[in-house]
Design a protein around this motif. Structure first.
Motif, PDB file in Angstrom:
ATOM      1  N   GLY A  84       0.793  -1.230   0.000  1.00  0.00           N
ATOM      2  CA  GLY A  84       0.000   0.000   0.000  1.00  0.00           C
ATOM      3  C   GLY A  84       0.819   1.271   0.000  1.00  0.00           C
ATOM      4  O   GLY A  84       0.269   2.362  -0.160  1.00  0.00           O
ATOM      5  N   SER A  85       2.157   1.167   0.168  1.00  0.00           N
ATOM      6  CA  SER A  85       2.980   2.379   0.172  1.00  0.00           C
ATOM      7  C   SER A  85       3.365   2.766  -1.253  1.00  0.00           C
ATOM      8  O   SER A  85       3.384   1.940  -2.159  1.00  0.00           O
ATOM      9  CB  SER A  85       4.241   2.183   1.023  1.00  0.00           C
ATOM     10  OG  SER A  85       5.085   1.206   0.455  1.00  0.00           O
ATOM     11  N   ALA A  86       3.649   4.048  -1.449  1.00  0.00           N
ATOM     12  CA  ALA A  86       4.030   4.560  -2.768  1.00  0.00           C
ATOM     13  C   ALA A  86       5.532   4.413  -2.979  1.00  0.00           C
ATOM     14  O   ALA A  86       6.324   4.522  -2.045  1.00  0.00           O
ATOM     15  CB  ALA A  86       3.630   6.022  -2.890  1.00  0.00           C
ATOM     16  N   VAL A 119       1.939   2.118  -6.464  1.00  0.00           N
ATOM     17  CA  VAL A 119       1.679   1.694  -5.091  1.00  0.00           C
ATOM     18  C   VAL A 119       1.973   0.200  -5.001  1.00  0.00           C
ATOM     19  O   VAL A 119       1.500  -0.583  -5.833  1.00  0.00           O
ATOM     20  CB  VAL A 119       0.216   1.994  -4.691  1.00  0.00           C
ATOM     21  CG1 VAL A 119      -0.088   1.455  -3.307  1.00  0.00           C
ATOM     22  CG2 VAL A 119      -0.041   3.497  -4.765  1.00  0.00           C
ATOM     23  N   TYR A 120       2.770  -0.183  -4.026  1.00  0.00           N
ATOM     24  CA  TYR A 120       3.170  -1.576  -3.879  1.00  0.00           C
ATOM     25  C   TYR A 120       1.987  -2.460  -3.508  1.00  0.00           C
ATOM     26  O   TYR A 120       1.362  -2.255  -2.467  1.00  0.00           O
ATOM     27  CB  TYR A 120       4.274  -1.710  -2.826  1.00  0.00           C
ATOM     28  CG  TYR A 120       5.590  -1.212  -3.337  1.00  0.00           C
ATOM     29  CD1 TYR A 120       6.447  -2.063  -4.024  1.00  0.00           C
ATOM     30  CD2 TYR A 120       5.969   0.102  -3.154  1.00  0.00           C
ATOM     31  CE1 TYR A 120       7.657  -1.610  -4.515  1.00  0.00           C
ATOM     32  CE2 TYR A 120       7.172   0.567  -3.646  1.00  0.00           C
ATOM     33  CZ  TYR A 120       8.012  -0.294  -4.329  1.00  0.00           C
ATOM     34  OH  TYR A 120       9.199   0.170  -4.825  1.00  0.00           O
TER      35      TYR A 120
END
Length: 75
Positions: free
Chosen positions: A35-37, A45-46
């Motif tokens: 969920g992180s960029a 977004v991962y």
């Protein structure tokens, strides 16, 4: 350093067994959580936990990269 008993144990394993053993015996460090960029491409977004194996040399001076599914469902 590997002992003779370690070499004998590793010699009989398949590639997938080697990888499973390496992961089981290593500490997985989550570098970029699900969920992180991406730091340079924020639009990306991962979808998985982007991680590396601490203390394992990936050939580029950093740990061996691994991806792990998130603990929550991806919808």
């Amino acid at each position: 350093m590997l002992r003779a008993t370690d070499i004998d144990r590793w010699a009989g394993l398949s590639l997938w067994q080697h990888l499973a053993a390496l992961i089981a015996e290593s500490v997985m460090v989550v570098d970029r959580p699900h969920g992180s960029a991406h730091p340079e491409v924020p639009e990306y977004v991962y979808p998985l936990n982007y991680s590396y194996l601490e203390g394992a040399d990936g050939g580029d001076g950093s740990g061996i990269d691994v991806w792990r599914e998130p603990l929550v469902a991806v919808v």
